[in-house]
Write an enzyme that holds these catalytic residues in place. Structure first.
Site, PDB file in Angstrom:
ATOM      1  N   SER A  31       0.819  -1.216   0.000  1.00 32.35           N
ATOM      2  CA  SER A  31       0.000   0.000   0.000  1.00 32.35           C
ATOM      3  C   SER A  31       0.853   1.265   0.000  1.00 32.35           C
ATOM      4  CB  SER A  31      -0.937  -0.023   1.210  1.00 32.35           C
ATOM      5  OG  SER A  31      -0.202  -0.206   2.398  1.00 32.35           O
ATOM      6  N   GLU A 103      11.265  -8.680  -4.135  1.00 27.90           N
ATOM      7  CA  GLU A 103      11.660  -7.427  -3.466  1.00 27.90           C
ATOM      8  C   GLU A 103      13.126  -7.476  -3.046  1.00 27.90           C
ATOM      9  OE1 GLU A 103       7.376  -6.033  -1.559  1.00 27.90           O
ATOM     10  OE2 GLU A 103       8.710  -7.262  -0.362  1.00 27.90           O
TER      11      GLU A 103
HETATM   12  C1  A5P Z   1       5.096  -7.083   0.290  1.00 32.54           C
HETATM   13  O1  A5P Z   1       5.349  -8.440   0.204  1.00 32.54           O
HETATM   14  C2  A5P Z   1       5.712  -6.526   1.513  1.00 32.54           C
HETATM   15  O2  A5P Z   1       7.062  -6.773   1.689  1.00 32.54           O
HETATM   16  C3  A5P Z   1       5.431  -5.039   1.644  1.00 32.54           C
HETATM   17  O3  A5P Z   1       6.505  -4.266   1.189  1.00 32.54           O
HETATM   18  C4  A5P Z   1       5.203  -4.759   3.069  1.00 32.54           C
HETATM   19  O4  A5P Z   1       4.246  -5.710   3.502  1.00 32.54           O
HETATM   20  C5  A5P Z   1       4.692  -3.338   3.297  1.00 32.54           C
HETATM   21  O5  A5P Z   1       3.369  -3.254   2.894  1.00 32.54           O
HETATM   22  P1  A5P Z   1       2.508  -1.950   3.103  1.00 32.54           P
HETATM   23  O6  A5P Z   1       3.178  -0.857   2.359  1.00 32.54           O
HETATM   24  O7  A5P Z   1       1.172  -2.310   2.509  1.00 32.54           O
HETATM   25  O8  A5P Z   1       2.413  -1.671   4.558  1.00 32.54           O
END
Ligand code: A5P
Length: 217
Positions: A31, A103
């Site tokens: 998000s 990521e």
């Molecule tokens: C995705 O797999 C995650 O690593 C996100 O980067 C992490 O959960 C942060 O998510 P939000 O920006 O939705 O808090």
């Protein structure tokens, strides 16, 4: 807008200002990154973007950004991503959305890896679970090797590389030791512990201001 979302938006806007024309930039997932895409759509830098998930790729394309496959590119100028937890030691926990494998590949390829978070993501110590991506082949043997403490996660979209997402509920007092242990289990594709050495800086929004926490040199 809830306070945490307003902070995510603020941190994302600060990070959007780091993107310059001519750069190749990695975009995380979640998000907070959605707010980053929104901010980049307004600025429209002449940059190209590598996305860490189909979700982010679709949003970025829809916003008019140039999204390219992560192939034939061996380094990125910058990568920006959110996090689930940020510890004072600089260890991050990621993978709440199950996208942590891509990521981590993107973060590791970037000259500068910037993490954008709302203030509630700062924690005194990381708390379990640690998201895992597991190879589907032999997954029950992998789960057994993990000591039965990593149930498969239900209801997440399957990762684009056909892995399975699980959550490891072991003790997290020593993130480095846990990271080593998880990496040593065959069938664990990647875990959501990101070491401080990956991190360039954290932009944390608190109320209406953004603070910059530096990672290790
Ligand atoms: C995705 O797999 C995650 O690593 C996100 O980067 C992490 O959960 C942060 O998510 P939000 O920006 O939705 O808090």
């Amino acid at each position: 807008m809830p306070a945490a979302d307003a902070e995510k938006r603020l941190a994302a806007r600060a990070a959007a200002g780091l993107v310059e024309s001519g750069m190749t930039v990695g975009l995380g997932t979640g998000s907070t990154v959605a707010f980053l895409v929104e901010a980049l759509a307004e600025r429209r830098p002449e940059a190209r973007f590598v996305a860490t998930s189909p979700r982010t790729a679709a949003a970025a394309r829809e916003a008019g950004l140039t999204v390219v496959p992560f192939r034939g590119i061996d380094r990125l100028d910058l990568a920006v991503d959110g996090a689930d937890q940020v510890a004072p030691s600089g260890w991050l926990l990621k993978g709440g959305g199950g996208a942590h494998t891509r990521e981590k590949v993107v973060a590791a390829a970037a000259d500068r890896f910037v993490v954008i978070v709302s203030s509630d993501k700062l924690v005194d110590a990381l708390r379990p679970p640690v998201p895992l991506e597991l190879l589907a082949f032999g997954v029950d043997a992998t789960l057994r090797a993990l000591g039965g403490s990593a149930p498969l996660r239900a209801g997440v979209p399957p990762p684009p590389d056909r892995g399975l997402i699980a959550d490891y509920w072991g003790d997290l007092e020593d993130p480095e030791a846990v990271a080593l242990r998880l990496s040593a289990v065959p069938g664990v594709v990647e875990h959501g512990l990101f070491p401080p050495t990956l991190l360039s800086e954290v932009l944390v929004a608190r109320g209406t201001s953004v603070e910059r926490l530096l990672g290790p040199e």
